[in-house]
Enzyme design. Structure first.
Site, short mmCIF file in Angstrom:
data_model
loop_
_atom_site.label_atom_id
_atom_site.label_comp_id
_atom_site.label_asym_id
_atom_site.label_seq_id
_atom_site.Cartn_x
_atom_site.Cartn_y
_atom_site.Cartn_z
N ALA A 22 -0.20 -6.35 3.90
CA ALA A 22 -1.22 -7.41 3.27
C ALA A 22 -1.68 -5.90 4.31
CB ALA A 22 -1.38 -8.49 4.44
N CYS A 23 -3.09 -5.65 3.93
CA CYS A 23 -3.86 -5.05 4.82
C CYS A 23 -5.56 -5.40 4.51
CB CYS A 23 -4.31 -3.86 4.87
SG CYS A 23 -3.15 -2.63 4.92
N SER A 24 -6.36 -5.68 5.63
CA SER A 24 -8.12 -5.68 4.79
C SER A 24 -8.98 -4.82 5.76
CB SER A 24 -7.87 -7.70 5.55
OG SER A 24 -7.11 -8.42 4.62
#
Length: 347
Positions: A22-24
């Protein structure tokens, strides 16, 4: 109704496939170009050692150690987040171009045909190539539309394949998304593209997000840690926090709070799916002020490098901030940068 059914189908399909790291990424744009910031989280099952380097202009570099490759001398200085002291994860140059690489497990890179002479770009230095050579996303897009190269990348953390896509934003607030799909590079450019997470591909993610826009964020927002959930939350909030007449000092905590909203709680783990895990660190690139902020999940405060106060002309030294003992970093850390050798790329 047909569009809504299609979006629901895509959303269901996205949830059925395996999860990704996950990365945003979220872009804050004020009502003028006086405030432009890029926030980013990096999430992974184990800590990813990340040191900060500051590179001056005038450095000679290559995209691979040998074979067909790109060779260049950097036009601009930059601040870089370097994972494992071997690969650039993201950074910002002194002209205000920001580049962030995010995990995207559906990426299929272009491969250079054997014997073709096509240059090859290592993932370890790809971010640096664009920061070294370009000041705007329009310049990057023009170059990409007229040049071809193959991608070479190493695995990390016990064999995880480095599958990425990239978001680039400049001082105007315009964003360019670089995404490989089936070996083809797709480019999406607009000031309206303020959010990027992971898979599915960007066009499919837009369709999923259109469903949540139909639902309405005041009524319901997905609360999970999956990529489409985080995208929907980030997109809703970045368009519903006040941005008009904001100073950089006022915009920074607003963006930081949105990044906290799409972060994964510290030490959270999904049994059997460790990739849906802790936000290890988050950053904010304040393009206008030239400040690069970072906060580790296990530290009390944020710190920043101020590029506007550093010497970045040709001949200036490479500087490094070793973050091994980051728990006592707070505020501007320019005085803690030390002269260093360049990092050794993991070709």
């Amino acid at each position: 109704m047909k569009i809504l059914r299609s979006a629901l189908f895509i959303a269901a399909a996205a949830l059925s496939v395996g999860s990704s790291m996950a990365c945003s990424r979220v872009v804050f744009r004020g009502d003028s170009t006086d405030v432009v910031m890029v926030g980013r989280t990096l999430d992974w099952r184990t800590p990813i050692p990340t040191n900060i380097y500051v590179y001056p202009a005038g450095m000679s570099k290559t995209s691979m150690p040998s074979g067909p490759r790109l060779e260049w001398t950097s036009k601009y200085g930059s601040v870089l987040a370097v994972g494992y002291d071997g690969g650039v994860t993201e950074g910002m140059n002194d002209r205000g171009l920001v580049v962030n690489g995010l995990f995207c497990k559906v990426s299929e890179y272009k491969q250079a045909p054997e014997g073709s002479g096509m240059p090859v770009m290592s993932l370890a230095v790809l971010v640096s190539y664009f920061l070294d050579n370009f000041a705007t996303v329009d310049e990057v897009q023009e170059w990409l539309e007229n040049n071809e190269f193959g991608i070479s990348g190493k695995t990390f953390d016990g064999g995880t394949v480095s599958l990425l896509h990239w978001g680039l934003t400049d001082r105007s607030g315009k964003t360019l998304i670089m995404e490989y799909d089936g070996g083809n590079l797709n480019l999406y450019a607009s000031k309206d593209y303020q959010v990027l997470t992971n898979d599915p591909v960007f066009t499919s993610m837009q369709a999923i997000d259109s469903y949540w826009k139909q639902v309405g964020g005041m009524n319901f927002l997905p609360g999970g840690v999956r990529s489409p959930d985080r995208f929907a939350r980030a997109d809703y909030f970045i368009h519903h926090v006040p941005s008009a007449h904001k100073t950089s000092a006022q915009a920074l905590p607003e963006l930081m709070s949105i990044m906290a909203n799409v972060s994964v709680p510290f030490n959270y783990e999904v049994p059997g799916q460790p990739e849906l895990s802790t936000t290890q660190w988050l950053t904010v690139s304040d393009i206008v002020r030239g400040r690069y902020y970072m906060k580790f999940a296990d530290s009390e405060g944020a710190f920043y490098v101020d590029l506007s106060e550093l010497t970045l002309h040709p001949g200036a030294p490479v500087l490094k901030l070793d973050t091994t003992h980051h728990d006592d970093f707070f505020g501007c850390v320019n005085d803690r940068l030390i002269k260093s050798r360049p990092f050794n790329p993991m070709w």
